[in-house]
Design a protein around this motif. Structure first.
Motif, PDB file in Angstrom:
ATOM      1  N   UNK A 222      76.155  45.942   5.568  1.00 10.89           N
ATOM      2  CA  UNK A 222      76.974  47.123   5.838  1.00 10.89           C
ATOM      3  C   UNK A 222      78.455  46.866   5.574  1.00 10.89           C
ATOM      4  N   UNK A 223      78.761  45.665   5.080  1.00 10.38           N
ATOM      5  CA  UNK A 223      80.148  45.334   4.789  1.00 10.38           C
ATOM      6  C   UNK A 223      80.934  44.828   5.986  1.00 10.38           C
ATOM      7  N   UNK A 224      80.246  44.592   7.103  1.00 12.72           N
ATOM      8  CA  UNK A 224      80.910  44.073   8.295  1.00 12.72           C
ATOM      9  C   UNK A 224      80.991  42.546   8.226  1.00 12.72           C
ATOM     10  N   UNK A 225      82.056  42.006   8.804  1.00  7.24           N
ATOM     11  CA  UNK A 225      82.218  40.557   8.795  1.00  7.24           C
ATOM     12  C   UNK A 225      81.177  39.894   9.689  1.00  7.24           C
ATOM     13  N   UNK A 226      80.586  38.819   9.174  1.00  4.18           N
ATOM     14  CA  UNK A 226      79.547  38.115   9.904  1.00  4.18           C
ATOM     15  C   UNK A 226      80.116  37.172  10.958  1.00  4.18           C
ATOM     16  N   UNK A 227      81.272  36.577  10.671  1.00  2.00           N
ATOM     17  CA  UNK A 227      81.782  35.494  11.511  1.00  2.00           C
ATOM     18  C   UNK A 227      83.199  35.778  12.011  1.00  2.00           C
ATOM     19  N   UNK A 228      83.486  35.217  13.188  1.00  2.00           N
ATOM     20  CA  UNK A 228      84.848  35.224  13.719  1.00  2.00           C
ATOM     21  C   UNK A 228      85.446  33.815  13.723  1.00  2.00           C
ATOM     22  N   UNK A 229      84.615  32.827  14.115  1.00  2.00           N
ATOM     23  CA  UNK A 229      85.119  31.450  14.157  1.00  2.00           C
ATOM     24  C   UNK A 229      83.987  30.451  14.182  1.00  2.00           C
ATOM     25  N   UNK A 230      83.419  30.086  13.029  1.00  2.00           N
ATOM     26  CA  UNK A 230      82.340  29.086  12.998  1.00  2.00           C
ATOM     27  C   UNK A 230      82.770  27.790  13.668  1.00  2.00           C
ATOM     28  N   UNK A 231      81.933  27.302  14.573  1.00  2.00           N
ATOM     29  CA  UNK A 231      82.287  26.101  15.347  1.00  2.00           C
ATOM     30  C   UNK A 231      81.334  24.948  15.025  1.00  2.00           C
ATOM     31  N   UNK A 232      80.041  25.269  14.919  1.00  2.00           N
ATOM     32  CA  UNK A 232      79.020  24.313  14.494  1.00  2.00           C
ATOM     33  C   UNK A 232      78.124  25.035  13.492  1.00  2.00           C
ATOM     34  N   UNK A 233      77.518  24.261  12.587  1.00  2.00           N
ATOM     35  CA  UNK A 233      76.668  24.857  11.563  1.00  2.00           C
ATOM     36  C   UNK A 233      75.507  23.922  11.262  1.00  2.00           C
ATOM     37  N   UNK A 234      74.342  24.498  10.991  1.00  2.00           N
ATOM     38  CA  UNK A 234      73.177  23.709  10.615  1.00  2.00           C
ATOM     39  C   UNK A 234      72.284  24.540   9.705  1.00  2.00           C
ATOM     40  N   UNK A 235      71.215  23.926   9.228  1.00  2.40           N
ATOM     41  CA  UNK A 235      70.265  24.596   8.334  1.00  2.40           C
ATOM     42  C   UNK A 235      68.853  24.395   8.856  1.00  2.40           C
ATOM     43  N   UNK A 236      68.057  25.447   8.761  1.00  2.00           N
ATOM     44  CA  UNK A 236      66.654  25.357   9.146  1.00  2.00           C
ATOM     45  C   UNK A 236      65.868  24.810   7.959  1.00  2.00           C
ATOM     46  N   UNK A 237      65.292  23.612   8.109  1.00  2.00           N
ATOM     47  CA  UNK A 237      64.593  22.968   7.001  1.00  2.00           C
ATOM     48  C   UNK A 237      63.269  23.649   6.664  1.00  2.00           C
ATOM     49  N   UNK A 238      62.788  24.527   7.537  1.00  2.00           N
ATOM     50  CA  UNK A 238      61.537  25.225   7.261  1.00  2.00           C
ATOM     51  C   UNK A 238      61.749  26.387   6.296  1.00  2.00           C
ATOM     52  N   UNK A 239      62.763  27.226   6.578  1.00  2.00           N
ATOM     53  CA  UNK A 239      62.950  28.422   5.740  1.00  2.00           C
ATOM     54  C   UNK A 239      64.310  28.497   5.062  1.00  2.00           C
ATOM     55  N   UNK A 241      67.242  28.952   6.415  1.00  2.00           N
ATOM     56  CA  UNK A 241      68.245  29.757   7.108  1.00  2.00           C
ATOM     57  C   UNK A 241      69.481  28.926   7.438  1.00  2.00           C
ATOM     58  N   UNK A 242      70.636  29.582   7.434  1.00  2.00           N
ATOM     59  CA  UNK A 242      71.895  28.953   7.831  1.00  2.00           C
ATOM     60  C   UNK A 242      72.240  29.470   9.219  1.00  2.00           C
ATOM     61  N   UNK A 243      72.381  28.544  10.162  1.00  2.00           N
ATOM     62  CA  UNK A 243      72.601  28.904  11.564  1.00  2.00           C
ATOM     63  C   UNK A 243      74.010  28.449  11.961  1.00  2.00           C
ATOM     64  N   UNK A 244      74.820  29.403  12.404  1.00  2.00           N
ATOM     65  CA  UNK A 244      76.207  29.121  12.778  1.00  2.00           C
ATOM     66  C   UNK A 244      76.408  29.430  14.252  1.00  2.00           C
ATOM     67  N   UNK A 245      76.991  28.472  14.955  1.00  2.00           N
ATOM     68  CA  UNK A 245      77.414  28.690  16.341  1.00  2.00           C
ATOM     69  C   UNK A 245      78.853  29.190  16.297  1.00  2.00           C
ATOM     70  N   UNK A 246      79.025  30.468  16.660  1.00  2.00           N
ATOM     71  CA  UNK A 246      80.332  31.127  16.564  1.00  2.00           C
ATOM     72  C   UNK A 246      80.836  31.435  17.970  1.00  2.00           C
ATOM     73  N   UNK A 247      81.714  30.593  18.485  1.00  2.00           N
ATOM     74  CA  UNK A 247      82.205  30.751  19.864  1.00  2.00           C
ATOM     75  C   UNK A 247      83.027  32.014  20.028  1.00  2.00           C
ATOM     76  N   UNK A 253      74.892  33.116  14.666  1.00  2.00           N
ATOM     77  CA  UNK A 253      74.778  34.021  13.522  1.00  2.00           C
ATOM     78  C   UNK A 253      73.857  33.359  12.500  1.00  2.00           C
ATOM     79  N   UNK A 254      72.762  34.028  12.163  1.00  2.00           N
ATOM     80  CA  UNK A 254      71.757  33.444  11.281  1.00  2.00           C
ATOM     81  C   UNK A 254      71.606  34.299  10.032  1.00  2.00           C
ATOM     82  N   UNK A 255      71.757  33.660   8.879  1.00  2.00           N
ATOM     83  CA  UNK A 255      71.529  34.317   7.585  1.00  2.00           C
ATOM     84  C   UNK A 255      70.477  33.521   6.834  1.00  2.00           C
ATOM     85  N   UNK A 256      69.830  34.155   5.852  1.00  2.00           N
ATOM     86  CA  UNK A 256      68.870  33.410   5.048  1.00  2.00           C
ATOM     87  C   UNK A 256      69.615  32.584   4.005  1.00  2.00           C
ATOM     88  N   UNK A 257      68.882  31.848   3.193  1.00  2.00           N
ATOM     89  CA  UNK A 257      69.518  30.908   2.266  1.00  2.00           C
ATOM     90  C   UNK A 257      70.386  31.609   1.222  1.00  2.00           C
TER      91      UNK A 257
END
Length: 349
Positions: A222-239, A241-247, A253-257
């Motif tokens: 929808x054109x909205x910003x996904x993040x305000x302040x990424x603090x930690x980030x990781x990846x799901x090795x199964x699918x 996905x990019x997982x961001x801890x945004x304090x 916040x989870x997006x696909x690859x």
């Protein structure tokens, strides 16, 4: 003459037919044997996989403390904010502006050279598949450039190999956009870099393992910003996905690859607030997140919650009072869970 030739051809075909019919039982036995052998191997692999999954599932809760690693007091007064595990006896540990490698007893193996200033309050380092350390740091400028650019350069992405040599992978000349966290993909070696820009906007940059930029992830459909302040980030090795801890957003916040928004996780229905910190995923694709809340008496309390890969809450893995502050966590392939806890690392199974 033609009839004679016809008899000869028919005779030959008849002989070939008899030979084929004679070989068929042997061929069928060989095929059946190979199929049976393949089925046995598949059953063995499936059985081993199911056993491993059941074993991992059974370790969900409660967690059992197996060991503790005390970080030297010389490391400074600040709490541990991130850990990256090379092996059970080699861990990279960071506090504010300090980055050291310790062994399984907490003994310091290696420290970051004074030429570099580690710069991250969150997940500012990661270990690649090859075992190299990739981290966010400034570089001390030469005396000639200090007058123009100050004592330290802008934050950049550096890599340290096993022999201790350091190279720069990425040095973005973006004064208003600064890297805050990083993860090295164990799927394809890409680097996922959380970026922050004042006041309160963020994005994720994807680069290959050499630091070549592939693309940015900033907006949802929808054109909205996904993040305000990424603090930690990781990846799901199964699918992937990019997982961001945004304090700042108070969410995972989870997006696909490809960068398409999948979901935000903002806590369980019983949570008064959701203040996420360290995040990681296990071999089953489940998400582990450390976060804070307030209990009924108004005291701070820290949790590690377990979610499935679609963001559904499964259980609380750990609960600690805030005087034992939890920050970062990591799960290895043997399902050892490393939890940074003030000035020690606790290892659970």
């Amino acid at each position: 003459m033609e009839q004679h030739i016809l008899y000869m051809v028919q005779g030959r075909f008849s002989g070939i037919k008899e030979r084929i019919e004679g070989l068929l039982p042997t061929m069928e036995e060989k095929i059946d044997g190979r199929i049976s052998s393949m089925e046995d191997k598949m059953k063995e692999r499936m059985s081993a996989m199911e056993k491993k999954i059941k074993d991992m599932m059974s370790r969900c809760f409660p967690l059992v403390l197996t060991s503790t690693i005390k970080v030297p007091s010389t490391f400074g007064m600040f709490d541990i904010n991130h850990i990256s595990v090379v092996s059970p006896d080699k861990l990279w540990v960071s506090k504010w502006r300090k980055l050291q490698q310790v062994d399984g007893t907490g003994h310091v193996i290696r420290s970051l050279d004074d030429k570099y200033e580690y710069e991250s309050k969150g997940g500012g380092h990661t270990v690649s598949v090859e075992g190299d350390l990739v981290f966010i740091a400034r570089v001390r400028n030469s005396e000639q450039s200090t007058a123009s650019y100050g004592l330290w350069s802008h934050k950049g992405i550096r890599k340290m190999t096993a022999d201790g040599s350091i190279t720069t992978l990425l040095a973005p000349d973006l004064p208003d956009l600064s890297p805050t966290c990083i993860h090295s993909s164990h799927i394809n070696g890409d680097l996922l870099i959380g970026m922050y820009s004042y006041p309160g906007t963020g994005q994720v940059m994807r680069c290959d393992g050499t630091g070549r930029k592939i693309g940015d992830i900033e907006l949802d459909e929808e054109g909205e910003r996904l993040y305000k302040g990424p603090h930690y980030i990781t990846e799901n090795r199964i699918n992937g996905d990019i997982v961001v801890s945004d304090r700042w957003k108070e969410a995972l916040v989870v997006v696909d690859r490809s960068g398409r928004h999948r979901f935000d996780y903002t806590g369980h229905s019983t949570d008064t607030l959701f203040d996420p910190r360290g995040v990681c995923t296990d071999l089953l694709g489940r998400i582990l997140v450390r976060h804070c809340d307030i209990d009924d008496d108004g005291n701070d309390v820290c949790f590690i919650s377990l979610l499935d890969q679609d963001g559904r809450f499964l259980t609380r893995l750990l609960t600690e009072q805030d005087n034992e502050s939890l920050s970062s966590l990591y799960v290895d392939d043997n399902y050892n869970i490393y939890v940074a806890n003030t000035n020690i690392i606790k290892v659970f199974r």
